[in-house]
Design an enzyme around this catalytic site. Structure first.
Site, PDB file in Angstrom:
ATOM      1  N   SER A 124      -5.876  -7.497  -8.356  1.00 23.42           N
ATOM      2  CA  SER A 124      -4.799  -6.909  -9.157  1.00 23.42           C
ATOM      3  C   SER A 124      -3.730  -7.929  -9.507  1.00 23.42           C
ATOM      4  O   SER A 124      -3.497  -8.902  -8.782  1.00 23.42           O
ATOM      5  CB  SER A 124      -4.162  -5.747  -8.391  1.00 23.42           C
ATOM      6  OG  SER A 124      -3.677  -6.191  -7.140  1.00 23.42           O
ATOM      7  N   GLN A 129      -0.212  -8.742  -9.186  1.00 25.60           N
ATOM      8  CA  GLN A 129       0.587  -8.296  -8.057  1.00 25.60           C
ATOM      9  C   GLN A 129       1.681  -9.292  -7.740  1.00 25.60           C
ATOM     10  O   GLN A 129       1.722 -10.409  -8.260  1.00 25.60           O
ATOM     11  CB  GLN A 129      -0.304  -8.131  -6.830  1.00 25.60           C
ATOM     12  CG  GLN A 129      -1.014  -9.419  -6.429  1.00 25.60           C
ATOM     13  CD  GLN A 129      -2.000  -9.232  -5.301  1.00 25.60           C
ATOM     14  OE1 GLN A 129      -1.711  -9.563  -4.150  1.00 25.60           O
ATOM     15  NE2 GLN A 129      -3.184  -8.694  -5.626  1.00 25.60           N
ATOM     16  N   HIS A 174       4.387 -10.102  -3.999  1.00 27.28           N
ATOM     17  CA  HIS A 174       4.708  -9.716  -2.630  1.00 27.28           C
ATOM     18  C   HIS A 174       6.223  -9.719  -2.453  1.00 27.28           C
ATOM     19  O   HIS A 174       6.910 -10.635  -2.918  1.00 27.28           O
ATOM     20  CB  HIS A 174       4.063 -10.679  -1.643  1.00 27.28           C
ATOM     21  CG  HIS A 174       2.588 -10.833  -1.854  1.00 27.28           C
ATOM     22  ND1 HIS A 174       1.720  -9.772  -1.804  1.00 27.28           N
ATOM     23  CD2 HIS A 174       1.827 -11.913  -2.135  1.00 27.28           C
ATOM     24  CE1 HIS A 174       0.491 -10.186  -2.033  1.00 27.28           C
ATOM     25  NE2 HIS A 174       0.527 -11.484  -2.255  1.00 27.28           N
ATOM     26  N   LYS A 189       5.779 -11.852   2.419  1.00 28.48           N
ATOM     27  CA  LYS A 189       4.410 -12.354   2.396  1.00 28.48           C
ATOM     28  C   LYS A 189       4.253 -13.546   1.453  1.00 28.48           C
ATOM     29  O   LYS A 189       3.483 -13.505   0.500  1.00 28.48           O
ATOM     30  CB  LYS A 189       3.447 -11.235   1.985  1.00 28.48           C
ATOM     31  CG  LYS A 189       1.960 -11.569   2.188  1.00 28.48           C
ATOM     32  CD  LYS A 189       1.101 -10.453   1.622  1.00 28.48           C
ATOM     33  CE  LYS A 189      -0.371 -10.812   1.690  1.00 28.48           C
ATOM     34  NZ  LYS A 189      -1.231  -9.814   1.037  1.00 28.48           N
ATOM     35  N   GLU A 246       2.456 -16.926   0.489  1.00 27.90           N
ATOM     36  CA  GLU A 246       1.065 -17.237   0.812  1.00 27.90           C
ATOM     37  C   GLU A 246       0.617 -18.512   0.112  1.00 27.90           C
ATOM     38  O   GLU A 246       1.273 -19.004  -0.813  1.00 27.90           O
ATOM     39  CB  GLU A 246       0.146 -16.076   0.427  1.00 27.90           C
ATOM     40  CG  GLU A 246       0.083 -15.783  -1.057  1.00 27.90           C
ATOM     41  CD  GLU A 246      -0.745 -14.532  -1.370  1.00 27.90           C
ATOM     42  OE1 GLU A 246      -0.795 -13.615  -0.532  1.00 27.90           O
ATOM     43  OE2 GLU A 246      -1.323 -14.479  -2.464  1.00 27.90           O
ATOM     44  N   HIS A 260       0.959 -12.836  -9.664  1.00 27.97           N
ATOM     45  CA  HIS A 260      -0.266 -13.611  -9.579  1.00 27.97           C
ATOM     46  C   HIS A 260      -1.468 -12.680  -9.498  1.00 27.97           C
ATOM     47  O   HIS A 260      -1.324 -11.473  -9.252  1.00 27.97           O
ATOM     48  CB  HIS A 260      -0.251 -14.540  -8.357  1.00 27.97           C
ATOM     49  CG  HIS A 260      -0.140 -13.830  -7.044  1.00 27.97           C
ATOM     50  ND1 HIS A 260       1.067 -13.366  -6.561  1.00 27.97           N
ATOM     51  CD2 HIS A 260      -1.072 -13.480  -6.124  1.00 27.97           C
ATOM     52  CE1 HIS A 260       0.870 -12.775  -5.393  1.00 27.97           C
ATOM     53  NE2 HIS A 260      -0.419 -12.824  -5.106  1.00 27.97           N
ATOM     54  N   ARG A 313       1.470  -3.719  -6.833  1.00 30.89           N
ATOM     55  CA  ARG A 313       0.476  -3.898  -7.895  1.00 30.89           C
ATOM     56  C   ARG A 313       0.927  -3.233  -9.195  1.00 30.89           C
ATOM     57  O   ARG A 313       1.654  -2.237  -9.155  1.00 30.89           O
ATOM     58  CB  ARG A 313      -0.870  -3.312  -7.482  1.00 30.89           C
ATOM     59  CG  ARG A 313      -1.461  -3.895  -6.205  1.00 30.89           C
ATOM     60  CD  ARG A 313      -2.764  -3.200  -5.847  1.00 30.89           C
ATOM     61  NE  ARG A 313      -3.374  -3.750  -4.648  1.00 30.89           N
ATOM     62  CZ  ARG A 313      -3.087  -3.336  -3.411  1.00 30.89           C
ATOM     63  NH1 ARG A 313      -2.212  -2.341  -3.247  1.00 30.89           N
ATOM     64  NH2 ARG A 313      -3.669  -3.888  -2.367  1.00 30.89           N
ATOM     65  N   LYS A 367      -6.118   0.887  -7.616  1.00 30.32           N
ATOM     66  CA  LYS A 367      -5.229   1.313  -6.537  1.00 30.32           C
ATOM     67  C   LYS A 367      -3.866   1.733  -7.101  1.00 30.32           C
ATOM     68  O   LYS A 367      -3.613   1.653  -8.298  1.00 30.32           O
ATOM     69  CB  LYS A 367      -5.067   0.180  -5.518  1.00 30.32           C
ATOM     70  CG  LYS A 367      -6.360  -0.191  -4.801  1.00 30.32           C
ATOM     71  CD  LYS A 367      -6.128  -1.288  -3.780  1.00 30.32           C
ATOM     72  CE  LYS A 367      -7.404  -1.659  -3.045  1.00 30.32           C
ATOM     73  NZ  LYS A 367      -7.187  -2.721  -2.040  1.00 30.32           N
TER      74      LYS A 367
END
Length: 458
Positions: free
Chosen positions: A149, A151, A153, A176, A178, A315, A334, A340
């Site tokens: 997706s 999305q 964070h 989050k 990453e 991203h 998302r 979802k």
């Protein structure tokens, strides 16, 4: 899906282990768990969890499936997607300690999270002081067959708010950040394209203009010298309008764009972004994310290159295999390319709207066999070890914990108290201050090690 082995699944019974029981005498003495804190801590073999998200690569095609099968001694389901292997303490995909002699009072294998709580010195003083008795990072391997997706964070403040207001969706209060380190060629969308490139999009993709109308005209009138805040404000307005458009309108326009590109492909070579849009449309027909992709940078990573993502940056991973590390969280907001839950309002309000191509990390040599990837986050960094046959390397002794996975090959791990064979799929937790030597006596070895950022531990 967690692979929870019982206590009989010990080191000495692991198929990649050929040493005798006596070789593990020091480790096997740790039957009384209350005595562990009185002894030097040794590496712990882990059984890890797999996530079978529908975007994962199928069956034996999946690198994750191979690692999980070797790690948990389970057959690969030829028809099932294997998307992510999780190594760490997050409740959604915990790892378990399977060394002989380490189990709870009922004889059940204990989670790494539980073991760390009872052995907090394994984290080291600085880590324990800042993050408490838990790992601050989550380590993963991803095998991506179709796009994840679009999305972002949340940062810590937003994560706390989202967890409090919607705990069933946002399951922890942590941020989050990453990093993805490519194992194979890897494709992703990351961050907003430059100001000039976005202007080009608005003049060459008429379907987007059809949806956002006069907002596109307003953006085209802005000059970059008008100021960063004005540009960000205009970008936020146009992106929010696009992502908030009704499903029916999006469906009509995406189909129109597909027809146009299919026709133009007969007369000219399509751009990489146009080709990507057609790929995404096949995976997610009539999805607004197909159009949103034109707003984001299309990144191609070669093996050994890494991409890091701060909080509140948009991203989407597109295809390939990677090692991923992040702060211990599973919070995802998302808004496209997904079946979802979509939280468009939150996503569009939280983004930084920074523009420009993201930084690509190539790693810094630690020694002749290792490269280190250090993003600007305290929680984690990743080392890649590539050992040729007959090579030997010492892991740097650090005052923080780490986890490593054997991605391919076979070798030997030696500490001050243990020596054992290691092979593809093996995962170990390394307590703070542990000295380790890895040897590759017969074949080459590829290892990935995640730990707390060494700059924080200085």
């Amino acid at each position: 899906m967690a692979c929870v082995s019982d206590q009989k699944h010990s080191l000495i019974n692991h198929p990649s282990t050929s040493t005798s029981i006596s070789d593990f005498s020091d480790l096997c003495e740790i039957v009384d768990r209350s005595s562990v804190s009185m002894k030097p801590l040794s590496p712990l073999r882990l059984r890890c969890s797999v996530q079978n998200y529908d975007w994962g690569q199928i069956g034996e095609e999946s690198h994750v499936a191979t690692l999980f099968s070797r790690n948990c001694l389970e057959p690969i389901d030829a028809g099932k997607p294997y998307a992510e292997l999780w190594m760490g303490t997050h409740a959604s995909g915990p790892s378990f300690v399977v060394d002989s002699g380490i189990h709870d009072e009922t004889g059940t294998t204990v989670s790494l999270k539980s073991w760390i709580r009872e052995n907090p010195k394994a984290l080291g003083e600085k880590v324990l002081a800042k993050w408490g008795s838990d790992l601050p990072f989550l380590f993963k391997v991803l095998s991506v067959a179709k796009a994840l997706s679009i999305q972002a964070h949340p940062d810590k403040e937003l994560a706390r708010h989202l967890h409090k207001s919607h705990p069933s969706i946002y399951k922890d209060p942590n941020h989050k950040p990453e990093m993805a380190l490519a194992v194979t060629e890897f494709e992703a969308l990351c961050g907003f394209v430059s100001f000039e490139e976005l202007k080009s999009v608005l003049t060459t993709v008429p379907e987007i203009v059809e949806l956002v109308g006069s907002t596109a005209e307003q953006f085209l009138k802005i000059e970059e010298q008008d100021g960063e805040e004005e540009v960000k404000s205009a970008l936020k307005l146009i992106f929010t309008q696009l992502m908030s458009t009704s499903k029916d309108a999006v469906s009509e326009v995406v189909n129109k764009m597909k027809s146009r590109l299919d026709m133009e492909n007969k007369m000219r070579a399509l751009t990489d972004k146009e080709k990507l849009a057609l790929r995404l449309e096949k995976q997610y027909p009539a999805d607004v994310g197909v159009l949103a992709a034109f707003f984001l940078n299309y990144v191609h990573l070669e093996p050994g290159e890494a991409l890091y993502l701060d909080a509140n940056e948009p991203h989407a991973y597109i295809y390939g295999n990677c090692v991923e590390c992040m702060a211990t969280s599973d919070n995802v907001v998302r808004a496209g390319l997904t079946q979802k839950y979509r939280d468009v309002k939150t996503l569009c309000s939280m983004l930084t709207y920074k523009q420009g191509f993201p930084e690509i990390l190539h790693g810094v040599p630690v020694n002749e066999y290792a490269r280190r990837y250090s993003p600007p986050f305290d929680e984690f960094e990743v080392d890649q070890y590539t050992l040729p046959s007959a090579a030997s390397v010492e892991f740097p002794v650090t005052p923080g914990p780490s986890i490593f996975i054997v991605a391919s090959g076979e070798g030997l791990m030696r500490t001050s108290t243990t020596e054992e064979m290691i092979a593809q799929g093996d995962v170990f937790f390394i307590p703070a201050g542990t000295e380790i030597t890895i040897k590759a006596p017969f074949t080459g070895l590829l290892l990935y090690r995640a730990g707390v950022n060494s700059k924080f531990l200085i």
